[in-house]
Design an enzyme around this catalytic site. Structure first.
Site, PDB file in Angstrom:
ATOM      1  N   PRO A   2     101.378 168.987 -32.899  1.00 43.15           N
ATOM      2  CA  PRO A   2     101.011 168.315 -34.145  1.00 43.15           C
ATOM      3  C   PRO A   2      99.543 167.924 -34.166  1.00 43.15           C
ATOM      4  O   PRO A   2      98.968 167.559 -33.131  1.00 43.15           O
ATOM      5  CB  PRO A   2     101.925 167.095 -34.171  1.00 43.15           C
ATOM      6  CG  PRO A   2     102.343 166.886 -32.754  1.00 43.15           C
ATOM      7  CD  PRO A   2     102.371 168.235 -32.127  1.00 43.15           C
ATOM      8  N   GLU A   3      98.933 168.015 -35.351  1.00 44.60           N
ATOM      9  CA  GLU A   3      97.545 167.592 -35.497  1.00 44.60           C
ATOM     10  C   GLU A   3      97.496 166.076 -35.658  1.00 44.60           C
ATOM     11  O   GLU A   3      98.518 165.406 -35.823  1.00 44.60           O
ATOM     12  CB  GLU A   3      96.902 168.329 -36.669  1.00 44.60           C
ATOM     13  CG  GLU A   3      96.967 169.845 -36.484  1.00 44.60           C
ATOM     14  CD  GLU A   3      95.928 170.619 -37.271  1.00 44.60           C
ATOM     15  OE1 GLU A   3      94.867 170.068 -37.614  1.00 44.60           O
ATOM     16  OE2 GLU A   3      96.155 171.826 -37.515  1.00 44.60           O
ATOM     17  N   LYS A  52      95.423 162.904 -30.949  1.00 47.86           N
ATOM     18  CA  LYS A  52      96.789 163.379 -30.759  1.00 47.86           C
ATOM     19  C   LYS A  52      97.568 162.529 -29.758  1.00 47.86           C
ATOM     20  O   LYS A  52      98.585 162.959 -29.221  1.00 47.86           O
ATOM     21  CB  LYS A  52      96.757 164.845 -30.312  1.00 47.86           C
ATOM     22  CG  LYS A  52      96.073 165.758 -31.335  1.00 47.86           C
ATOM     23  CD  LYS A  52      96.041 167.198 -30.884  1.00 47.86           C
ATOM     24  CE  LYS A  52      95.329 168.075 -31.910  1.00 47.86           C
ATOM     25  NZ  LYS A  52      95.339 169.501 -31.541  1.00 47.86           N
ATOM     26  N   ARG A 128      87.131 159.852 -22.993  1.00 48.31           N
ATOM     27  CA  ARG A 128      87.091 161.313 -23.001  1.00 48.31           C
ATOM     28  C   ARG A 128      87.499 161.909 -24.351  1.00 48.31           C
ATOM     29  O   ARG A 128      87.619 163.128 -24.471  1.00 48.31           O
ATOM     30  CB  ARG A 128      87.956 161.893 -21.880  1.00 48.31           C
ATOM     31  CG  ARG A 128      89.439 161.612 -21.953  1.00 48.31           C
ATOM     32  CD  ARG A 128      90.168 162.313 -20.805  1.00 48.31           C
ATOM     33  NE  ARG A 128      91.614 162.165 -20.887  1.00 48.31           N
ATOM     34  CZ  ARG A 128      92.306 161.224 -20.281  1.00 48.31           C
ATOM     35  NH1 ARG A 128      91.686 160.317 -19.542  1.00 48.31           N
ATOM     36  NH2 ARG A 128      93.628 161.170 -20.404  1.00 48.31           N
ATOM     37  N   ASN A 169      94.210 173.508 -35.405  1.00 51.66           N
ATOM     38  CA  ASN A 169      93.814 174.829 -35.874  1.00 51.66           C
ATOM     39  C   ASN A 169      93.727 174.926 -37.392  1.00 51.66           C
ATOM     40  O   ASN A 169      92.861 175.622 -37.931  1.00 51.66           O
ATOM     41  CB  ASN A 169      94.797 175.877 -35.339  1.00 51.66           C
ATOM     42  CG  ASN A 169      94.137 177.212 -35.104  1.00 51.66           C
ATOM     43  OD1 ASN A 169      92.919 177.355 -35.247  1.00 51.66           O
ATOM     44  ND2 ASN A 169      94.916 178.213 -34.765  1.00 51.66           N
ATOM     45  N   ARG A 261      93.040 180.556 -29.158  1.00 53.04           N
ATOM     46  CA  ARG A 261      93.650 180.146 -30.419  1.00 53.04           C
ATOM     47  C   ARG A 261      93.237 181.109 -31.527  1.00 53.04           C
ATOM     48  O   ARG A 261      92.158 181.706 -31.494  1.00 53.04           O
ATOM     49  CB  ARG A 261      93.206 178.716 -30.789  1.00 53.04           C
ATOM     50  CG  ARG A 261      93.589 177.655 -29.771  1.00 53.04           C
ATOM     51  CD  ARG A 261      95.083 177.488 -29.609  1.00 53.04           C
ATOM     52  NE  ARG A 261      95.717 177.056 -30.822  1.00 53.04           N
ATOM     53  CZ  ARG A 261      95.843 175.781 -31.206  1.00 53.04           C
ATOM     54  NH1 ARG A 261      95.364 174.824 -30.435  1.00 53.04           N
ATOM     55  NH2 ARG A 261      96.449 175.469 -32.324  1.00 53.04           N
TER      56      ARG A 261
END
Length: 271
Positions: A2-3, A52, A128, A169, A261
């Site tokens: 999931p985004e 995420k 990060r 994506n 990707r």
């Protein structure tokens, strides 16, 4: 996977469902067993998303902040929550964590991570991650600087969670199309004005996704013609439309693999 908008939507939903309640926490699978035992009966204080990543805070009440414990969840490719009305059915399958509130319960299966966190752990995670377009405390200048000094393709940089947190994506492909930017251009070639347009578009589009639970990227005037790439999905400009005519100019949508990707773009509109 999931985004980021989906994690923010999930955090908001679970905050409404469980916020302020003392909850039961179990691990039917057993892999989160000792941790669940520590959390069982505590108050569900907050659910927040960074990119995420989902982070819960539990405590023993508003006046007992020193007792707070955190849980970090990263769903990865296979992780998912399911909701159940009370009384919940007997556990079926590999349920890493079950959480039961006053009105309903949720089961978590298959996450990449479900673990207790400390404040230093959270600090290390945030160190990060790049800025998250859906967070009010995000600093886009951090992402702008990372892009401006990199010769990696902008299509790659937008997917790097160390640059911008939460972009996947679909948003990567669609915001670059909407900005008319070739995804193969190096970060060093992206102007301050172009970055500002990308960032503002991410903020707006991801907010719509978090609100509606679906990614909407096609402008109303363009929302016609060829159907979406899959049933019950809104139309996209380029994502998963390789070889199909561009909605604006008719040029076949291009495809290539970028860092493992699928990358989609219009060679005419994005140059």
């Amino acid at each position: 996977m999931p985004e980021g908008h989906a994690l923010h939507r999930l955090a908001r939903r679970q905050q409404r469902q469980f916020g302020g309640q003392r909850v039961q926490v179990q691990s039917p699978q057993g892999r989160f067993g000792p941790e669940a035992a520590l959390l069982d009966g505590m108050r569900f204080a907050t659910a927040e998303a960074w990119g995420k990543h989902l982070v819960y805070t539990f405590d023993d009440g508003p006046e007992a902040a020193s007792s707070a414990r955190m849980v970090h969840i990263h769903l990865g490719i296979y992780g998912a929550f399911t909701e159940e009305e009370l009384p919940m059915p007997e556990p079926v399958g590999q349920i890493r964590m079950r959480m039961i509130g006053a009105d309903l319960g949720v089961d978590l299966r298959g996450p990449n991570a479900c673990e207790l966190y400390t404040p230093p752990d959270l600090d290390a995670l945030l160190a990060r991650l790049g800025p998250d377009p859906l967070r009010a405390d995000a600093d886009p200048a951090q992402a702008a600087a990372a892009i401006a000094r990199s010769r990696r393709a902008i299509g790659s940089l937008l997917m790097d969670q160390k640059v911008i947190a939460g972009v996947g994506n679909i948003y990567r492909a669609e915001v670059l199309f909407r900005a008319g930017i070739d995804p193969l251009r190096p970060g060093t070639s992206i102007t301050a004005e172009e970055f500002a347009e990308i960032w503002a578009d991410l903020v707006a589009l991801m907010a719509v996704g978090a609100e509606r639970g679906r990614i909407h990227v096609v402008r109303p005037d363009d929302d016609h013609g060829a159907p979406a790439y899959a049933a019950n999905r809104p139309r996209t400009y380029v994502y998963r439309r390789a070889g199909e005519p561009c909605r604006l100019c008719g040029t076949p949508i291009a495809w290539q693999e970028m860092e493992g990707r699928n990358l989609f773009w219009c060679p005419s509109c994005q140059h």
